[in-house]
Design an enzyme around this catalytic site. Sequence first.
Site, PDB file in Angstrom:
ATOM      1  N   GLU A 112       0.860  -1.188   0.000  1.00 54.42           N
ATOM      2  CA  GLU A 112       0.000   0.000   0.000  1.00 54.42           C
ATOM      3  C   GLU A 112       0.892   1.232   0.000  1.00 54.42           C
ATOM      4  O   GLU A 112       1.834   1.330   0.796  1.00 54.42           O
ATOM      5  CB  GLU A 112      -0.902  -0.010   1.229  1.00 54.42           C
ATOM      6  CG  GLU A 112      -1.522   1.317   1.604  1.00 54.42           C
ATOM      7  CD  GLU A 112      -2.458   1.877   0.540  1.00 54.42           C
ATOM      8  OE1 GLU A 112      -2.339   3.084   0.225  1.00 54.42           O
ATOM      9  OE2 GLU A 112      -3.308   1.118   0.027  1.00 54.42           O
ATOM     10  N   ASP A 161      -6.645  -3.605  -5.336  1.00 51.32           N
ATOM     11  CA  ASP A 161      -7.755  -2.870  -4.732  1.00 51.32           C
ATOM     12  C   ASP A 161      -7.396  -1.397  -4.752  1.00 51.32           C
ATOM     13  O   ASP A 161      -6.815  -0.865  -3.811  1.00 51.32           O
ATOM     14  CB  ASP A 161      -7.991  -3.356  -3.296  1.00 51.32           C
ATOM     15  CG  ASP A 161      -9.069  -2.569  -2.581  1.00 51.32           C
ATOM     16  OD1 ASP A 161      -9.839  -1.875  -3.265  1.00 51.32           O
ATOM     17  OD2 ASP A 161      -9.122  -2.625  -1.339  1.00 51.32           O
TER      18      ASP A 161
END
Length: 293
Positions: A112, A161
């Site tokens: 991330e 995502d």
Amino acid sequence: MDSFKKGWFSEIGDMWPGMVQSIEVDSLLHETTSDFQQVQVLQTKHHGRMLVLDGVIQCTEFDEFSYQEMISFLPLCSHPRPEKVLIIGGGDGGVAREVVKHPAVREVVQCEIDAEVVNAAKKYLPTMSSGFSHPKLSLHIGDGFAFMGQHQGEFDVIITDSSDPDGPAEALFGENYFKLMKSALRAGGIVCSQGETVWTSLDLVYNMVNHCSKHFPNVSYAFTSVPTYPTGQIGFVLGSLDQDVNFTIPATVFTDEEKDKFELKYYNENVHRAAFALPTFVQKRLSSLLRKK
């Protein structure tokens, strides 16, 4: 019209012209600006807590499970043995929470780019961020492109995502990204990327599927229902290096006991199959791309 100004959060974006999604809000719990984007967490009246990035709703506690379960289990249950999984993005932790449930998964790596999203989720969204504490998971803060460039041929499944293709996630929608994902997969690997909505972004969906089809011999598109996303729907672009995989038939079917154990609220084998049944206008637009080669 005053009700849309006082006590309501309104999501207004160029990607969904002429539309506004408004959620009634009790309070602003958290707000910060990271090196990449504005991060907010709001307490809503009816949808629990809500994560917002650069003014765009990412998830609410009310319906997040639909998105998290589908983007996770569509690719995981299409792969015969998804032992090592990479998640790109997913800073709220919801995808990690779902991926670690799959009994075949032994190791999950998440990359991330924005630590502020992870920090906000850990403090304010514990139902989603619980995945970060699972022993199967290792979390890396950094750029997904750079990470995959250093980890070639390692993963059975890669799940992206991402937020919408404005800001830090823009590069995750281009052809080079699908090429890079392919290089980071093991033989027979599968990718699944957040694929926007056909109702407002069919051209973008087409481009994503086209990019994927240039590097994967087996490509498909699926969708799910998420009420708090624009149009109430969002899709997924899937690609497999194994041209014999049939995405519409799950390789793994969970027992009723497993569904209860995993606390699944949306995903099951019938929803899996139905997710790939596309409306006629979408079929016509994507038909030349959605085929095995």
